[in-house]
Design a protein around this motif. Structure first.
Motif, PDB file in Angstrom:
ATOM      1  N   TRP A 194       0.869  -1.184   0.000  1.00 53.06           N
ATOM      2  CA  TRP A 194       0.000   0.000   0.000  1.00 53.06           C
ATOM      3  C   TRP A 194       0.900   1.226   0.000  1.00 53.06           C
ATOM      4  O   TRP A 194       1.882   1.275   0.735  1.00 53.06           O
ATOM      5  N   ALA A 195       0.554   2.226  -0.807  1.00 50.75           N
ATOM      6  CA  ALA A 195       1.396   3.420  -0.888  1.00 50.75           C
ATOM      7  C   ALA A 195       0.535   4.680  -0.902  1.00 50.75           C
ATOM      8  O   ALA A 195      -0.580   4.689  -1.448  1.00 50.75           O
ATOM      9  N   ALA A 196       1.058   5.725  -0.278  1.00 45.37           N
ATOM     10  CA  ALA A 196       0.356   7.008  -0.229  1.00 45.37           C
ATOM     11  C   ALA A 196       1.383   8.116  -0.061  1.00 45.37           C
ATOM     12  O   ALA A 196       2.563   7.867   0.227  1.00 45.37           O
ATOM     13  N   SER A 197       0.924   9.331  -0.226  1.00 43.03           N
ATOM     14  CA  SER A 197       1.783  10.487  -0.004  1.00 43.03           C
ATOM     15  C   SER A 197       2.057  10.640   1.494  1.00 43.03           C
ATOM     16  O   SER A 197       1.209  10.299   2.322  1.00 43.03           O
ATOM     17  N   PRO A 198       3.210  11.166   1.862  1.00 32.76           N
ATOM     18  CA  PRO A 198       3.483  11.425   3.284  1.00 32.76           C
ATOM     19  C   PRO A 198       2.450  12.360   3.923  1.00 32.76           C
ATOM     20  O   PRO A 198       2.243  12.316   5.131  1.00 32.76           O
ATOM     21  N   CYS A 199       1.793  13.185   3.105  1.00 32.11           N
ATOM     22  CA  CYS A 199       0.801  14.116   3.648  1.00 32.11           C
ATOM     23  C   CYS A 199      -0.584  13.494   3.778  1.00 32.11           C
ATOM     24  O   CYS A 199      -1.506  14.131   4.287  1.00 32.11           O
ATOM     25  N   PHE A 200      -0.745  12.256   3.300  1.00 32.25           N
ATOM     26  CA  PHE A 200      -2.049  11.605   3.397  1.00 32.25           C
ATOM     27  C   PHE A 200      -2.265  11.114   4.829  1.00 32.25           C
ATOM     28  O   PHE A 200      -1.439  10.378   5.374  1.00 32.25           O
ATOM     29  N   CYS A 201      -3.379  11.527   5.431  1.00 30.53           N
ATOM     30  CA  CYS A 201      -3.702  11.133   6.803  1.00 30.53           C
ATOM     31  C   CYS A 201      -4.799  10.075   6.775  1.00 30.53           C
ATOM     32  O   CYS A 201      -5.946  10.366   6.403  1.00 30.53           O
ATOM     33  N   VAL A 202      -4.439   8.876   7.168  1.00 27.68           N
ATOM     34  CA  VAL A 202      -5.376   7.751   7.110  1.00 27.68           C
ATOM     35  C   VAL A 202      -6.587   7.990   8.007  1.00 27.68           C
ATOM     36  O   VAL A 202      -7.733   7.696   7.633  1.00 27.68           O
ATOM     37  N   ASP A 203      -6.373   8.543   9.195  1.00 21.91           N
ATOM     38  CA  ASP A 203      -7.447   8.700  10.185  1.00 21.91           C
ATOM     39  C   ASP A 203      -8.497   9.720   9.782  1.00 21.91           C
ATOM     40  O   ASP A 203      -9.569   9.775  10.390  1.00 21.91           O
ATOM     41  N   GLU A 204      -8.226  10.537   8.766  1.00 22.15           N
ATOM     42  CA  GLU A 204      -9.187  11.561   8.359  1.00 22.15           C
ATOM     43  C   GLU A 204     -10.291  11.002   7.459  1.00 22.15           C
ATOM     44  O   GLU A 204     -11.231  11.717   7.128  1.00 22.15           O
TER      45      GLU A 204
ATOM     46  N   VAL B 157      -2.161  10.156  -6.222  1.00 22.82           N
ATOM     47  CA  VAL B 157      -1.618   9.666  -4.952  1.00 22.82           C
ATOM     48  C   VAL B 157      -0.557  10.628  -4.418  1.00 22.82           C
ATOM     49  O   VAL B 157      -0.510  10.928  -3.221  1.00 22.82           O
ATOM     50  N   ASN B 158       0.313  11.128  -5.286  1.00 24.65           N
ATOM     51  CA  ASN B 158       1.339  12.081  -4.859  1.00 24.65           C
ATOM     52  C   ASN B 158       0.733  13.346  -4.275  1.00 24.65           C
ATOM     53  O   ASN B 158       1.327  13.982  -3.393  1.00 24.65           O
TER      54      ASN B 158
ATOM     55  N   GLU C  10       8.613  10.070  -3.340  1.00 22.85           N
ATOM     56  CA  GLU C  10       7.468  10.924  -3.017  1.00 22.85           C
ATOM     57  C   GLU C  10       6.372  10.174  -2.265  1.00 22.85           C
ATOM     58  O   GLU C  10       5.377  10.773  -1.859  1.00 22.85           O
ATOM     59  N   LEU C  11       6.545   8.871  -2.081  1.00 22.92           N
ATOM     60  CA  LEU C  11       5.506   8.062  -1.454  1.00 22.92           C
ATOM     61  C   LEU C  11       6.040   7.376  -0.202  1.00 22.92           C
ATOM     62  O   LEU C  11       7.238   7.280   0.011  1.00 22.92           O
ATOM     63  N   ARG C  12       5.120   6.886   0.607  1.00 22.47           N
ATOM     64  CA  ARG C  12       5.483   6.075   1.769  1.00 22.47           C
ATOM     65  C   ARG C  12       4.647   4.806   1.757  1.00 22.47           C
ATOM     66  O   ARG C  12       3.512   4.790   1.235  1.00 22.47           O
ATOM     67  N   VAL C  13       5.190   3.760   2.323  1.00 18.46           N
ATOM     68  CA  VAL C  13       4.483   2.484   2.402  1.00 18.46           C
ATOM     69  C   VAL C  13       3.626   2.461   3.651  1.00 18.46           C
ATOM     70  O   VAL C  13       4.065   2.850   4.735  1.00 18.46           O
ATOM     71  N   LEU C  14       2.382   2.026   3.497  1.00 20.23           N
ATOM     72  CA  LEU C  14       1.444   1.929   4.618  1.00 20.23           C
ATOM     73  C   LEU C  14       1.417   0.487   5.104  1.00 20.23           C
ATOM     74  O   LEU C  14       1.243  -0.437   4.312  1.00 20.23           O
ATOM     75  N   GLY C  15       1.601   0.303   6.408  1.00 19.69           N
ATOM     76  CA  GLY C  15       1.705  -1.042   6.943  1.00 19.69           C
ATOM     77  C   GLY C  15       0.598  -1.430   7.893  1.00 19.69           C
ATOM     78  O   GLY C  15      -0.406  -0.722   8.055  1.00 19.69           O
TER      79      GLY C  15
END
Length: 293
Positions: free
Chosen positions: A176-186, A232-233, A249-254
């Motif tokens: 799973w990948a998303a931007s560092p600015c993506f907030c999952v909890d929102e 996504v970026n 530009e992305l981070r892995v979501l674990g």
């Protein structure tokens, strides 16, 4: 003029025949002497003898760890494997260049466009340098579409485990990948960016989230990978992709953020038997090495 044997003697090292290296690589790729023997047209006993001489007489190093019928490379064997691939590649280039100095032609290849930026530059740059008169025509489409085409000489496709076809190039972990600015909890319903509802990646994404009891919505979809990555970026959605394609530009979501594990994906090389030629086989060698990096 000094002969090759005289040069070998002066260097103080024995030579290694390319046939022996080719057998060694076949063993490393297929995990056994029997299968390797079939590929190089030698008996299992002949292959064993070749490798025994290579280990004991030539290199004086143990190259294999044997586990029943399966064999694994020792650390020394792994070192030799890298050199062997390079030597065989150069050997092929020498003969192709000198025996067929005017290799000219057109090769049509197909690949999903998410592989293009990651793998193709490292493949096409050295190939075009060695064979500048060969024209390559690339077609970027989904694996499903590419497998239905009959006008491509070489095709790289994604295949699910258990659905192998052609030659295995590599196995990739899906993440799973998303931007560092993506907030999952929102997000109550996770926004997804996908390639289409009939894409296997999309099917895996939805199945994994449903099994984990997580709400989601297909917020963006496009057959163009660059468009998906742009979304996504920008921090608008989450996607799944092969681990090696995750950019800076992305981070892995674990699992710590509630994301379930995903299956692995196999990448395969398909050859069109009706278009086989020295040119296509040479390019296939470059593709094989480029995807193993």
């Amino acid at each position: 003029m000094q002969s090759i044997s005289e040069i070998d003697q002066l260097s103080g090292y024995p030579s290694i025949d390319t046939d022996v290296l080719r057998t060694f690589v076949a063993i490393a790729d297929h995990g056994g002497f029997t299968r390797a023997g079939e590929l190089v047209n030698r008996t299992q006993s002949a292959v064993s003898m070749q490798m025994k001489r290579l280990e004991e007489d030539v290199l004086q190093r143990k190259l294999f760890e044997r586990d029943g019928r399966q064999v694994r490379l020792t650390p020394e064997g792994q070192v030799l494997l890298g050199y062997a691939r390079r030597i065989l590649k150069l050997h092929s280039e020498v003969f192709n260049t000198l025996r067929e100095p005017h290799m000219v032609g057109l090769v049509r290849i197909g690949t999903p466009d998410d592989y293009v930026m990651r793998f193709l530059p490292g493949i096409l740059k050295p190939f075009s340098k060695a064979y500048p008169l060969i024209q390559i025509e690339m077609h970027c489409e989904s694996s499903t579409v590419l497998m239905q085409r009959r006008d491509l000489a070489l095709t790289v496709v994604s295949r699910e485990p258990g659905h192998e076809i052609g030659e295995l190039l590599r196995t990739e972990r899906m993440v799973w990948a998303a931007s560092p600015c993506f907030c999952v909890d929102e997000h109550d319903a996770l926004p997804l960016a996908v390639s289409g509802t009939d894409c296997v990646y999309t099917q895996w994404t939805c199945a994994a989230l449903e099994a984990a009891g997580r709400d989601y919505r297909l917020a963006y979809h496009s057959s163009n990978v660059a468009a998906i990555q742009a979304v996504v970026n920008a921090g608008l959605a989450v996607m799944i992709c092969m681990e090696s394609l995750v950019t800076e530009e992305l981070r892995v979501l674990g699992s710590d953020e509630g994301f379930p594990p995903l299956p692995s994906m196999n990448l395969h090389l398909l050859r069109n038997a009706s278009m086989t030629s020295p040119i296509t086989e040479c390019l296939a060698d470059y593709i094989r090495e480029g995807f193993r990096l």
